[in-house]
Design a protein around this motif. Sequence first.
Motif, PDB file in Angstrom:
ATOM      1  N   GLN A   1     -24.680 -89.769  69.510  1.00  0.00           N
ATOM      2  CA  GLN A   1     -23.667 -89.205  68.614  1.00  0.00           C
ATOM      3  C   GLN A   1     -23.840 -89.790  67.230  1.00  0.00           C
ATOM      4  O   GLN A   1     -24.077 -90.989  67.072  1.00  0.00           O
ATOM      5  CB  GLN A   1     -22.273 -89.514  69.146  1.00  0.00           C
ATOM      6  CG  GLN A   1     -21.164 -88.834  68.387  1.00  0.00           C
ATOM      7  CD  GLN A   1     -19.807 -89.065  69.028  1.00  0.00           C
ATOM      8  OE1 GLN A   1     -19.669 -89.877  69.941  1.00  0.00           O
ATOM      9  NE2 GLN A   1     -18.818 -88.344  68.570  1.00  0.00           N
ATOM     10  N   VAL A   2     -23.709 -88.924  66.219  1.00  0.00           N
ATOM     11  CA  VAL A   2     -23.828 -89.346  64.828  1.00  0.00           C
ATOM     12  C   VAL A   2     -22.425 -89.549  64.254  1.00  0.00           C
ATOM     13  O   VAL A   2     -21.576 -88.669  64.359  1.00  0.00           O
ATOM     14  CB  VAL A   2     -24.581 -88.288  64.008  1.00  0.00           C
ATOM     15  CG1 VAL A   2     -24.594 -88.661  62.540  1.00  0.00           C
ATOM     16  CG2 VAL A   2     -26.006 -88.121  64.534  1.00  0.00           C
ATOM     17  N   GLN A   3     -22.206 -90.711  63.666  1.00  0.00           N
ATOM     18  CA  GLN A   3     -20.908 -90.972  63.049  1.00  0.00           C
ATOM     19  C   GLN A   3     -20.921 -90.449  61.619  1.00  0.00           C
ATOM     20  O   GLN A   3     -21.667 -90.955  60.770  1.00  0.00           O
ATOM     21  CB  GLN A   3     -20.586 -92.459  63.063  1.00  0.00           C
ATOM     22  CG  GLN A   3     -19.197 -92.770  62.534  1.00  0.00           C
ATOM     23  CD  GLN A   3     -18.833 -94.233  62.664  1.00  0.00           C
ATOM     24  OE1 GLN A   3     -19.676 -95.066  63.011  1.00  0.00           O
ATOM     25  NE2 GLN A   3     -17.581 -94.563  62.399  1.00  0.00           N
ATOM     26  N   LEU A   4     -20.106 -89.442  61.367  1.00  0.00           N
ATOM     27  CA  LEU A   4     -19.992 -88.854  60.043  1.00  0.00           C
ATOM     28  C   LEU A   4     -18.758 -89.422  59.357  1.00  0.00           C
ATOM     29  O   LEU A   4     -17.676 -89.446  59.934  1.00  0.00           O
ATOM     30  CB  LEU A   4     -19.869 -87.330  60.140  1.00  0.00           C
ATOM     31  CG  LEU A   4     -21.048 -86.608  60.783  1.00  0.00           C
ATOM     32  CD1 LEU A   4     -20.716 -85.139  61.017  1.00  0.00           C
ATOM     33  CD2 LEU A   4     -22.294 -86.733  59.925  1.00  0.00           C
ATOM     34  N   VAL A   5     -18.918 -89.852  58.127  1.00  0.00           N
ATOM     35  CA  VAL A   5     -17.817 -90.440  57.365  1.00  0.00           C
ATOM     36  C   VAL A   5     -17.472 -89.518  56.205  1.00  0.00           C
ATOM     37  O   VAL A   5     -18.321 -89.222  55.364  1.00  0.00           O
ATOM     38  CB  VAL A   5     -18.194 -91.833  56.844  1.00  0.00           C
ATOM     39  CG1 VAL A   5     -17.045 -92.421  56.034  1.00  0.00           C
ATOM     40  CG2 VAL A   5     -18.555 -92.751  58.007  1.00  0.00           C
ATOM     41  N   GLU A   6     -16.214 -89.088  56.193  1.00  0.00           N
ATOM     42  CA  GLU A   6     -15.737 -88.191  55.151  1.00  0.00           C
ATOM     43  C   GLU A   6     -14.934 -88.954  54.110  1.00  0.00           C
ATOM     44  O   GLU A   6     -14.302 -89.982  54.415  1.00  0.00           O
ATOM     45  CB  GLU A   6     -14.813 -87.132  55.748  1.00  0.00           C
ATOM     46  CG  GLU A   6     -15.455 -86.192  56.737  1.00  0.00           C
ATOM     47  CD  GLU A   6     -14.453 -85.154  57.190  1.00  0.00           C
ATOM     48  OE1 GLU A   6     -14.434 -84.828  58.393  1.00  0.00           O
ATOM     49  OE2 GLU A   6     -13.670 -84.676  56.337  1.00  0.00           O
ATOM     50  N   SER A   7     -14.896 -88.383  52.905  1.00  0.00           N
ATOM     51  CA  SER A   7     -14.032 -88.920  51.869  1.00  0.00           C
ATOM     52  C   SER A   7     -13.722 -87.815  50.873  1.00  0.00           C
ATOM     53  O   SER A   7     -14.404 -86.786  50.849  1.00  0.00           O
ATOM     54  CB  SER A   7     -14.698 -90.105  51.166  1.00  0.00           C
ATOM     55  OG  SER A   7     -15.896 -89.689  50.542  1.00  0.00           O
ATOM     56  N   GLY A   8     -12.679 -88.047  50.070  1.00  0.00           N
ATOM     57  CA  GLY A   8     -12.420 -87.144  48.954  1.00  0.00           C
ATOM     58  C   GLY A   8     -11.185 -86.269  49.051  1.00  0.00           C
ATOM     59  O   GLY A   8     -10.889 -85.543  48.110  1.00  0.00           O
ATOM     60  N   GLY A   9     -10.462 -86.319  50.147  1.00  0.00           N
ATOM     61  CA  GLY A   9      -9.253 -85.507  50.227  1.00  0.00           C
ATOM     62  C   GLY A   9      -8.146 -86.067  49.363  1.00  0.00           C
ATOM     63  O   GLY A   9      -8.291 -87.107  48.729  1.00  0.00           O
ATOM     64  N   GLY A  10      -7.015 -85.338  49.342  1.00  0.00           N
ATOM     65  CA  GLY A  10      -5.881 -85.825  48.577  1.00  0.00           C
ATOM     66  C   GLY A  10      -4.911 -84.722  48.242  1.00  0.00           C
ATOM     67  O   GLY A  10      -4.974 -83.616  48.782  1.00  0.00           O
TER      68      GLY A  10
END
Length: 121
Positions: free
Chosen positions: A1-10
């Motif tokens: 499994q690949v751990q995907l890291v998201e950012s940028g919401g708000g």
Amino acid sequence: QVQLVESGGGLVQPGGSLRLSCAASVKIVNIYAMGWYRQAPGKERELVAVITNSGNIVNYVDSVKGRFTISRDNAKNIAFYLQMNNLKVEDTAVYYCNLRYSRFGSTWDDWGQGTQVTVSS
């Protein structure tokens, strides 16, 4: 499994912009596509935008065409973005990045943790 890291919401006002990012530190050789999905309260998850690993094919759901742009960083194995302009109240949702790839003879779909986008005045 690949751990995907998201950012940028708000939180943003109608007409505003946000840029979502998704990245992973592992290297995957056979990537099929990278995509962004969203899920609003009480609704099913829907595909927002998808880009093939080569970048040659890009598709958007009709409601975001002309406002959202998906892109990938060609210098990195797994790093892609969703630029969202002219945001509308109906864009409010949790946004998830998705990676589809082949590994060990099977096709895999991995997901980011989700990031909340709220468009409100």
